[in-house]
Motif scaffolding. Structure first.
Motif, PDB file in Angstrom:
ATOM      1  N   VAL A 116     -61.228  40.638 -67.783  1.00 24.04           N
ATOM      2  CA  VAL A 116     -61.208  40.470 -69.236  1.00 24.04           C
ATOM      3  C   VAL A 116     -61.877  39.128 -69.551  1.00 24.04           C
ATOM      4  CG1 VAL A 116     -59.822  40.265 -71.323  1.00 24.04           C
ATOM      5  CG2 VAL A 116     -59.085  41.804 -69.485  1.00 24.04           C
ATOM      6  N   PRO A 117     -63.115  39.135 -70.045  1.00 28.98           N
ATOM      7  CA  PRO A 117     -63.759  37.873 -70.394  1.00 28.98           C
ATOM      8  C   PRO A 117     -62.998  37.157 -71.513  1.00 28.98           C
ATOM      9  CG  PRO A 117     -65.364  39.648 -70.241  1.00 28.98           C
ATOM     10  CD  PRO A 117     -64.010  40.286 -70.229  1.00 28.98           C
ATOM     11  N   ILE A 118     -62.903  35.842 -71.373  1.00 26.19           N
ATOM     12  CA  ILE A 118     -62.221  35.018 -72.373  1.00 26.19           C
ATOM     13  C   ILE A 118     -63.291  34.342 -73.212  1.00 26.19           C
ATOM     14  CG2 ILE A 118     -60.539  33.215 -72.779  1.00 26.19           C
ATOM     15  CD1 ILE A 118     -59.457  35.724 -71.342  1.00 26.19           C
ATOM     16  N   VAL A 119     -63.367  34.727 -74.490  1.00 25.41           N
ATOM     17  CA  VAL A 119     -64.474  34.310 -75.360  1.00 25.41           C
ATOM     18  C   VAL A 119     -63.907  33.825 -76.706  1.00 25.41           C
ATOM     19  CG1 VAL A 119     -66.654  34.962 -76.429  1.00 25.41           C
ATOM     20  CG2 VAL A 119     -65.976  36.015 -74.253  1.00 25.41           C
ATOM     21  N   PRO A 120     -63.490  32.567 -76.790  1.00 20.74           N
ATOM     22  CA  PRO A 120     -63.095  32.027 -78.095  1.00 20.74           C
ATOM     23  C   PRO A 120     -64.302  31.969 -79.030  1.00 20.74           C
ATOM     24  CG  PRO A 120     -62.315  30.643 -76.292  1.00 20.74           C
ATOM     25  CD  PRO A 120     -63.292  31.596 -75.709  1.00 20.74           C
ATOM     26  N   ALA A 121     -64.025  31.988 -80.321  1.00 16.92           N
ATOM     27  CA  ALA A 121     -65.110  32.004 -81.306  1.00 16.92           C
ATOM     28  C   ALA A 121     -64.664  31.331 -82.589  1.00 16.92           C
ATOM     29  CB  ALA A 121     -65.548  33.438 -81.595  1.00 16.92           C
ATOM     30  N   ALA A 122     -65.644  30.859 -83.352  1.00 18.84           N
ATOM     31  CA  ALA A 122     -65.411  30.318 -84.689  1.00 18.84           C
ATOM     32  C   ALA A 122     -66.591  30.697 -85.568  1.00 18.84           C
ATOM     33  CB  ALA A 122     -65.237  28.803 -84.651  1.00 18.84           C
ATOM     34  N   VAL A 123     -66.338  30.785 -86.881  1.00 22.85           N
ATOM     35  CA  VAL A 123     -67.352  31.270 -87.814  1.00 22.85           C
ATOM     36  C   VAL A 123     -67.628  30.246 -88.914  1.00 22.85           C
ATOM     37  CG1 VAL A 123     -66.609  33.640 -87.427  1.00 22.85           C
ATOM     38  CG2 VAL A 123     -65.694  32.393 -89.391  1.00 22.85           C
ATOM     39  N   ILE A 124     -68.823  30.375 -89.502  1.00 22.45           N
ATOM     40  CA  ILE A 124     -69.124  29.701 -90.752  1.00 22.45           C
ATOM     41  C   ILE A 124     -69.224  30.749 -91.864  1.00 22.45           C
ATOM     42  CG2 ILE A 124     -70.381  27.861 -89.574  1.00 22.45           C
ATOM     43  CD1 ILE A 124     -72.983  29.097 -90.809  1.00 22.45           C
ATOM     44  N   TYR A 125     -69.088  30.289 -93.083  1.00 22.45           N
ATOM     45  CA  TYR A 125     -69.240  31.171 -94.238  1.00 22.45           C
ATOM     46  C   TYR A 125     -70.685  31.112 -94.709  1.00 22.45           C
ATOM     47  CZ  TYR A 125     -68.280  33.468 -98.697  1.00 22.45           C
ATOM     48  OH  TYR A 125     -68.283  34.345 -99.755  1.00 22.45           O
ATOM     49  N   ASP A 126     -71.415  32.202 -94.536  1.00 22.15           N
ATOM     50  CA  ASP A 126     -72.798  32.279 -95.024  1.00 22.15           C
ATOM     51  C   ASP A 126     -73.063  33.617 -95.700  1.00 22.15           C
ATOM     52  OD1 ASP A 126     -72.812  33.980 -92.859  1.00 22.15           O
ATOM     53  OD2 ASP A 126     -74.456  33.000 -91.793  1.00 22.15           O
ATOM     54  N   LEU A 127     -72.005  34.243 -96.199  1.00 18.97           N
ATOM     55  CA  LEU A 127     -72.141  35.582 -96.781  1.00 18.97           C
ATOM     56  C   LEU A 127     -73.073  35.565 -97.988  1.00 18.97           C
ATOM     57  CD1 LEU A 127     -68.417  36.803 -96.611  1.00 18.97           C
ATOM     58  CD2 LEU A 127     -70.272  37.201 -94.970  1.00 18.97           C
ATOM     59  N   GLY A 128     -73.980  36.522 -98.008  1.00 15.70           N
ATOM     60  CA  GLY A 128     -74.890  36.672 -99.138  1.00 15.70           C
ATOM     61  C   GLY A 128     -76.057  35.715 -99.154  1.00 15.70           C
ATOM     62  N   ARG A 129     -76.215  34.866 -98.160  1.00 18.88           N
ATOM     63  CA  ARG A 129     -77.306  33.874 -98.191  1.00 18.88           C
ATOM     64  C   ARG A 129     -78.674  34.542 -98.122  1.00 18.88           C
ATOM     65  NH1 ARG A 129     -74.624  29.060 -96.080  1.00 18.88           N
ATOM     66  NH2 ARG A 129     -72.823  28.880 -97.489  1.00 18.88           N
TER      67      ARG A 129
END
Length: 344
Positions: A116-129
């Motif tokens: 099971v690969p361990i892949v933390p993630a985080a996002v930015i808000y760029d919706l509709g750009r």
């Protein structure tokens, strides 16, 4: 202690002045621009055996995945990739594509029947750009970023997770920087700058993060002319933002020490962006240890932590300097052309 070819006289930039100066790390970017899209994904891949990781979330509106695993009290000791992506919470799907690629390669936490690969993630808000609200990264874009990963990736600008980023009304993007310390240890950062706050000095228009540059790194920059600074009127800044990133070292750190490194890197974020950590930012930084070098002593750890803040500030400045201008988000040097070769 020495982890490199020998002690250096003082902090100097690594060969690429980028995150990939930390031995074993690979970075890949993929973006979609056009047909309603302006977004992307960036992946940081671990060396064989994984990397120790911690996280520090300071913004009040984060979008994250697998961060609880990084608590020192919890089971998993190594992660196999970190994903930074656009798309707000929708964009977390990009991590699934990276996870699939890792699993296909047999890389992950071993369990009965597979990994099971361990892949933390985080996002930015760029919706509709780019025009369409739901034109967001998916598993295929995450897989494309994985496929593009290399140990020589040192680009800055409107690429990967920073393709749709803005920074206080200016174009934002991805920036990276590194430092080799007198001990020989390397510390480096990669920032995705998508800030509600300003990246400019209070009362002027010099890039705040550039104040922490190594000798000659930002020597081509000048204080922009006062009339340019006075004329700058940022357009409508989006109501949701977020700066995310990673800071890494080649030393062997514990999960708790990686969390501390991430926390100190937030000081670098706050030096370069004002205000930071607001109610509409989801500011999140991962601290990573490649574990190619020994565990640091107390004094060496202090030096690593101090460098972590500085490299993150520098990475923010590089992101803004290299970003591509567009409607509603001009490039820094388009707004302040006298910043290069101007009158100090």
């Amino acid at each position: 202690m020495s982890t490199g070819p020998g002690r250096v006289a003082g902090p100097v930039a690594g060969a690429a002045n980028a995150l990939v100066d930390v031995a074993g790390l690979r970075v890949g970017h993929a973006e979609r621009i056009g047909d309603g899209h302006r977004t992307g994904t960036t992946v940081v891949l671990a060396p064989p055996g994984g990397m120790v990781a911690g996280v520090d979330v300071r913004g009040a509106a984060p979008g994250t995945r697998e961060t609880e695993l990084l608590d020192p009290r919890n089971l998993v000791e190594r992660v196999h990739a970190v994903v930074l992506t656009g798309g707000s919470a929708f964009g977390l799907s990009a991590a699934c594509g990276v996870m699939d690629r890792l699993a296909d390669a047999g890389t992950g936490f071993p369990v009965a029947g597979g990994v099971v690969p361990i892949v933390p993630a985080a996002v930015i808000y760029d919706l509709g750009r780019g025009g369409r609200f739901r034109a967001v990264p998916d598993g295929a874009l995450g897989a494309a970023a994985y496929d593009a990963a290399s140990a020589s990736e040192a680009r800055n600008g409107s690429i990967g997770a920073g393709a749709g980023a803005v920074a206080g009304g200016l174009a934002g993007g991805v920036g990276t920087a590194s430092a080799v310390l007198p001990s020989g240890a390397t510390v480096a950062a990669l920032a995705v700058v998508n800030a509600a706050g300003s990246v400019l000095d209070p009362g002027g228009a010099f890039l705040s993060g550039a104040r922490y540059g190594l000798p000659g790194e930002f020597g081509h920059l000048r204080e922009p002319l006062a009339q340019e600074a006075a004329a700058w009127r940022p357009g409508a800044v989006t109501s949701f933002n977020t700066t995310i990133g990673v800071v890494a070292t080649d030393l062997t750190l514990t999960k708790a020490q990686c969390g501390k490194l991430a926390g100190v890197a937030h000081d670098g974020l706050a030096r370069a962006i004002r205000p930071a950590h607001t109610m509409v930012d989801g500011d999140t930084i991962f601290g990573l240890a490649g574990c190619r070098g020994p565990a640091p002593g107390a004094d060496d750890l202090q030096d690593v932590l101090a460098a972590g803040a500085d490299v993150f500030s520098r990475a923010v400045a590089h992101a803004v300097l290299a970003a591509t201008g567009r409607d509603g988000a001009p490039a820094y040097l388009d707004v302040f052309p006298s910043a290069v070769g101007g009158v100090a």
